[in-house]
Design an enzyme around this catalytic site. Structure first.
Site, PDB file in Angstrom:
ATOM      1  N   ASP A 166      76.254  -2.353 -50.447  1.00 55.27           N
ATOM      2  CA  ASP A 166      76.644  -2.669 -49.073  1.00 55.27           C
ATOM      3  C   ASP A 166      78.137  -2.413 -48.885  1.00 55.27           C
ATOM      4  OD1 ASP A 166      76.035  -3.492 -46.502  1.00 55.27           O
ATOM      5  OD2 ASP A 166      76.113  -5.632 -46.961  1.00 55.27           O
ATOM      6  N   HIS A 205      74.463   2.400 -42.300  1.00 57.33           N
ATOM      7  CA  HIS A 205      73.660   1.242 -41.897  1.00 57.33           C
ATOM      8  C   HIS A 205      72.552   1.628 -40.929  1.00 57.33           C
ATOM      9  CE1 HIS A 205      76.589  -1.372 -43.886  1.00 57.33           C
ATOM     10  NE2 HIS A 205      75.684  -2.330 -43.759  1.00 57.33           N
ATOM     11  N   HIS A 255      68.976  -4.983 -49.193  1.00 58.48           N
ATOM     12  CA  HIS A 255      69.764  -4.372 -48.112  1.00 58.48           C
ATOM     13  C   HIS A 255      70.784  -3.373 -48.645  1.00 58.48           C
ATOM     14  CE1 HIS A 255      72.213  -4.295 -44.379  1.00 58.48           C
ATOM     15  NE2 HIS A 255      73.251  -4.384 -45.200  1.00 58.48           N
ATOM     16  N   HIS A 282      69.813   2.767 -43.130  1.00 60.22           N
ATOM     17  CA  HIS A 282      69.182   1.568 -43.697  1.00 60.22           C
ATOM     18  C   HIS A 282      68.188   0.978 -42.714  1.00 60.22           C
ATOM     19  CE1 HIS A 282      68.877  -2.818 -43.452  1.00 60.22           C
ATOM     20  NE2 HIS A 282      68.711  -2.771 -44.758  1.00 60.22           N
TER      21      HIS A 282
END
Length: 367
Positions: free
Chosen positions: A171, A254, A271, A257
């Site tokens: 992340d 992101h 995540h 994702h």
């Protein structure tokens, strides 16, 4: 629009700091509503109860049902209002943090975030990522302010599974590259303004800290010991990444994702693992220099972050499924539009496939 940087009112990190929870609550609340998982409660209850006895604090524990969804938030708001509590405390991982922040917002209460893992950059932000009850990305909830306190016990985090620390590095890995993209496209950040030179420096420091300390921190986490390298990575995953992404903005990593949440096989991944693959795909979209791409993908391989679709659980590549990921990533309510490029689902789909092939190529070089 102004240049704005956001951060929690106070960030506290150290060994055994969970035992000082009620001490740090004194100025904002006397009756904490503690949101925690069933398993997490067993791990944190003893030091918190000891702290409560010392400061004469009334505790209320509530078990998190597993998803940061509208239904779960609504349920918790009702429970909180009947509890007589005056401060929300979210103890656990990213979804508990986001749920606690949303709960505090709707209940008009202060909030304290206590990570038990360094797996995401959610603790410090004024943002909650909302999912459906089934775990698919739904929306971002933008909050008017950051948490009042973020309390990070590195002794607790060092005893967590090493994979969670690595996910946090995934992340955090996106922070600088997404910040750079937002700077180049002059895109706004999450707090109603634009990046500052401080937030860009924090984003870059986050990346540099990963490269300098990531492998040593992984080894420490595997041995379940708390070293200076692990302390540095915890701060990078939690604070540097949190301030960097929120105050600079996010982009393709992101968004990709979020697209992958539509593929059931990827739900086994954390995540940050999916974000790491999204970061590699963003670099492919940008046609990053070979030196930069190799530095990033080699870091991923060194610490065990996904570099192929197979690593994400996708063993049979179906173009229509990858196109669905790309379409969701390019949706108007996501952040692909912050890229300094004109991108279509077709371009993003091709980049995902290319990233997968590059991942296989670099893995093969190590054999």
């Amino acid at each position: 629009m102004a240049n704005i940087i956001g951060s929690p009112e106070r960030y506290v990190q150290g060994r055994g700091i969970l035992g000082e929870l009620c001490k740090h609550l004194q100025n904002i609340g006397k009756a904490p509503f503690i949101l925690v998982s069933e398993s997490g409660k067993g791990r944190v209850k003893e030091p918190i109860e000891k702290s409560a006895k010392e400061y004469n604090t009334k505790l209320s524990f509530e078990i998190f049902q597993g998803e940061c969804s509208r239904n779960e938030i609504d349920r918790l708001v009702n429970v909180y209002k009947e509890s007589g509590c005056d401060v929300v405390v979210g103890i656990g991982g990213g979804k508990i943090h986001d749920t606690a922040k949303a709960l505090a917002y709707y209940a008009e209460a202060p909030v304290v975030i206590v990570p038990t893992i360094a797996g995401t950059d959610a603790p410090c932000s004024a943002l909650s990522v909302i999912y459906t009850d089934d775990g698919a990305f739904e929306d971002y909830l933008f909050l008017p302010k950051n948490p009042n306190i973020v309390l990070v016990d590195t002794e607790v985090i060092s005893s967590a599974p090493a994979r969670l620390l690595v996910s946090g590095m995934g992340d955090a890995l996106a922070t600088y590259f997404e910040a750079r993209a937002c700077m180049q496209s002059n895109s706004p950040n999450f707090i109603g303004g634009y990046y500052t030179i401080t937030s860009m420096a924090i984003a870059r420091l986050c990346y540099d800290t990963l490269l300098a300390n990531g492998i040593q921190a992984l080894v420490s986490a595997q041995a379940k010991v708390c070293t200076k390298a692990l302390e540095n990575i915890v701060e990078a995953n939690t604070y540097l990444s949190g301030i960097g992404f929120e105050s600079c903005g996010i982009a393709a990593a992101h968004a990709i994702h979020n697209g992958f949440t539509a593929i059931h096989e990827t739900h086994q991944c954390y995540h940050g693992e999916k974000v790491a693959f999204g970061t590699l795909t963003q670099l492919v979209l940008e046609n990053a220099s070979p030196e930069e791409f190799e530095e990033v993908i080699n870091f991923c391989l060194d610490v065990g972050l996904p570099t192929t679709l197979e690593d994400l659980g996708i063993h049979e590549i179906k173009i229509d499924e990858i196109m669905k990921v790309a379409e969701l990533a390019c949706s108007p309510n996501d952040t692909m539009g912050n890229m300094p490029l004109t991108l279509t689902p077709e371009i993003v789909c091709d980049a995902i496939i290319a990233t997968d092939r590059l991942g296989h190529y670099f893995k093969a070089k190590r054999l």
